[in-house]
Design an enzyme around this catalytic site. Sequence first.
Site, mmCIF file in Angstrom:
data_model
loop_
_atom_site.group_PDB
_atom_site.id
_atom_site.type_symbol
_atom_site.label_atom_id
_atom_site.label_comp_id
_atom_site.label_asym_id
_atom_site.label_seq_id
_atom_site.Cartn_x
_atom_site.Cartn_y
_atom_site.Cartn_z
ATOM 1 N N GLU A 47 51.890 45.166 51.474
ATOM 2 C CA GLU A 47 52.517 44.869 50.173
ATOM 3 C C GLU A 47 53.013 46.176 49.545
ATOM 4 O OE1 GLU A 47 51.520 41.605 47.690
ATOM 5 O OE2 GLU A 47 49.636 41.295 48.737
ATOM 6 N N GLU B 7 40.074 45.160 44.677
ATOM 7 C CA GLU B 7 40.924 44.062 44.215
ATOM 8 C C GLU B 7 40.081 42.902 43.677
ATOM 9 O OE1 GLU B 7 43.209 42.348 47.422
ATOM 10 O OE2 GLU B 7 44.645 41.449 46.027
HETATM 11 C C1 BGC Z 1 48.915 41.406 44.866
HETATM 12 C C2 BGC Z 1 48.466 41.368 43.443
HETATM 13 C C3 BGC Z 1 49.489 40.597 42.702
HETATM 14 C C4 BGC Z 1 49.392 39.207 43.236
HETATM 15 C C5 BGC Z 1 50.166 38.165 42.548
HETATM 16 C C6 BGC Z 1 48.841 40.007 45.377
HETATM 17 O O1 BGC Z 1 49.080 39.859 46.702
HETATM 18 O O2 BGC Z 1 48.210 42.310 45.632
HETATM 19 O O3 BGC Z 1 47.845 42.412 42.932
HETATM 20 O O4 BGC Z 1 49.462 40.707 41.345
HETATM 21 O O5 BGC Z 1 49.619 39.153 44.612
HETATM 22 O O6 BGC Z 1 49.308 37.340 42.041
#
Ligand code: BGC
Length: 731
Positions: free
Chosen positions: A348, A613
């Site tokens: 990401e 996270e």
């Molecule tokens: C990210 C988050 C992001 C989210 C959306 C994830 O895959 O890592 O931090 O805000 O997607 O909800």
Amino acid sequence: MDHVLKAPWLRYPQPIEEQAAEFILEFDAPTDVTGAILQCSALGVYYAQLNGSKVGDQVLAPGWTNYRKRLQYETYDVLSLIKEGKNVLSIEVAKGWRMHAREKDWIQPGFSQKEIALIACIVLTDAEGKETVIDKKDKWKCRESKTRFANLYDGEVYDPQYRFARPGASDFLQPSELKLPHEILIPRQGEKIKEIEELPAKAILKTPNGETIIDFGQNISGYVRFRIRGGDRAPAILLHAETLDAAGNFYTKNLRSAQQRITFIPDGAEHTYQPKFTWQGFRYVQPLHWPCELRLEDFTAVAVHSDLKRTGHFACSEPDLNRLYENIVWSMRDNYLDVPTDCPQRDERLGWTGDAQVFVRTATYIYDVERFFDKWLADLASEQFADGGIPHVIPRIFWDGDSSCGWADAAVVCPWRMYLTYGNKSILVKQYNSMQGWIDYMRRRTKDGLWVGGGHFGDWLNLDGPEGTSSGGATPHLLLQNAFFAYSTSLFIQAGDVLGLDMAEYEASLDALKTAYQKEFIADGICTVPTQTACALTLYFGLAGADRESIAAQLAGLVRECGHLKTGFLGTPYLLHALSDNGYADLAYDLLLHKDFPGWLYPLSRGATTMWEHWDGLKPDGTMWSDGMNSFNHYAYGAVYDWMFSTMCGIREQADAPGFKHIVFAPISDNRISYAEASLETRQGLVSSRWERQTDGTVLYTFQVPPGTAAEALLAGKLLPLKAGTNTFTA
Ligand code: BGC
């Protein structure tokens, strides 16, 4: 002066799959050269060398912007690298962030994501001040680079002998010219991306699986610089991981498709190598097929991120809180790499708006992020949809659908925060239309006063939904979206007031929204959605009306009942504020100091060196939340630092004179901690606050007020005037 705006765009004449290309310019410098600059940019990421020396101190230039409209160029002073006579400029270009370009986003038809382009010129000045610009296409030649593979997520393959190993590989090609618009070029707006710190390798470990790995002791974003010797073209590989699994084995599943693999083709000689076109999120590396003995001194981790000025500091008597703070700082560093990213390791590394919004206040209390956000918010505005909707990630690479509450609000929350911290109205002027676009988007979708429908991420990663869910949770989207609608509208009204605009229309819609919200979500003095997040948002966003006290008591009851937090991305930043603002500071401290799962300190017992996270990324039983979405370097929950700064240490900037021209110090101490202190280098000068429990049970408060700053201290319910300099009180 900006000659690059007239230089031709050079296209590498063959499709670029994953390799890098090298553009070379040979030129003569006169003996009396008094000035030499290189101006350049690329659609891709470039690495420039003049006469064999690296140009400038940046890496991963030109950074990441909305390339379709905004591409940063740089001006380098290269006089010290110029030689008399023949000079050779080499600029290697790899795809970099252009890997994300979708066909419909190509800058112009025919210039596909498979291609890269360079734009550059050298400007020499002689003793008479006469400038010679060298930029003609025919002066350039190009060829494949020794970097055989370069991908932001997957890493690099480097072959020092590539040109000898493949016949014809050293043949030069002529770049072709591309008719790309020059209007997309802008001088660098953000901070430079740089190598900020070097961390020595700490230990060589053997895992239970028999893997040999190197531990750097800290989860970082960046890469490894290594020395390698011997070998005979059998690829030597370095894998990167941010954590070990419960058994202590090298763990890469949470990287998902990101390979984070550096491959070096050894040729018998000694080389020092580091990647040029990628970075990794890691604490551990696993060398495979290494041709020489592994020695700690041959491996150095290089932390790479935006070169922000460190302005804030914190310390207290509780070592766990100090480590928590360090982890927050590291996650900020690791994720402020030109754009505020969600994570630095998996596939990401995107500018997720929600994460940026949640953390922005904390960010301003640690580093000077004004310029960083100036750039990112300009990209946000440039990516905004015609209906005012905000893409989920900036720069946008996907999702043209609904805008999510709490994520899209970055459009309003971030510029307002920049204004509050730095006191500069210009950010509001620049972002005003974007802010208004987002507010109007929500207003157009209201029914009976409430914003209805849409797709939302919800109180992302909360602990009150069914096990293993992300966006569900017990707080309905309808409440979340209207709470944020109200919050953003109130900030937008304040922004309009600062700019002297008539905001009556928005004030009326905020009044209507508050009434509708209270009708929908408050009954008999309490919130009809009995979750920590619902109560915290209702209180903090000023939606509780006459029921403030009873809803605060409800929140306190919810916290006491389960004994820990349950909030996700949207509730967490406000939870402690909502408690301490309403007389429950002791409970806020209970949550902050809670050492077991779940809470801010729990990951420390698992050796965390960055913010996770998920609250339950690694559960007490040693299992992982999941393999698929489990980053150990996401800063969102680090937003708790804004409470530590503004409530524990009590430094509060005031909106009536932003930029810390007016400060109220309102610290709330706690018996479990004997001292706490925070400081911030503001536009006014150094601001600091410290409290320390004395042996007689009183607390000594010390406040530092910069010159020209209005300040008061709120102690034991009394507002005391402060003077510039050091102020002390015992209470
Ligand atoms: C990210 C988050 C992001 C989210 C959306 C994830 O895959 O890592 O931090 O805000 O997607 O909800």
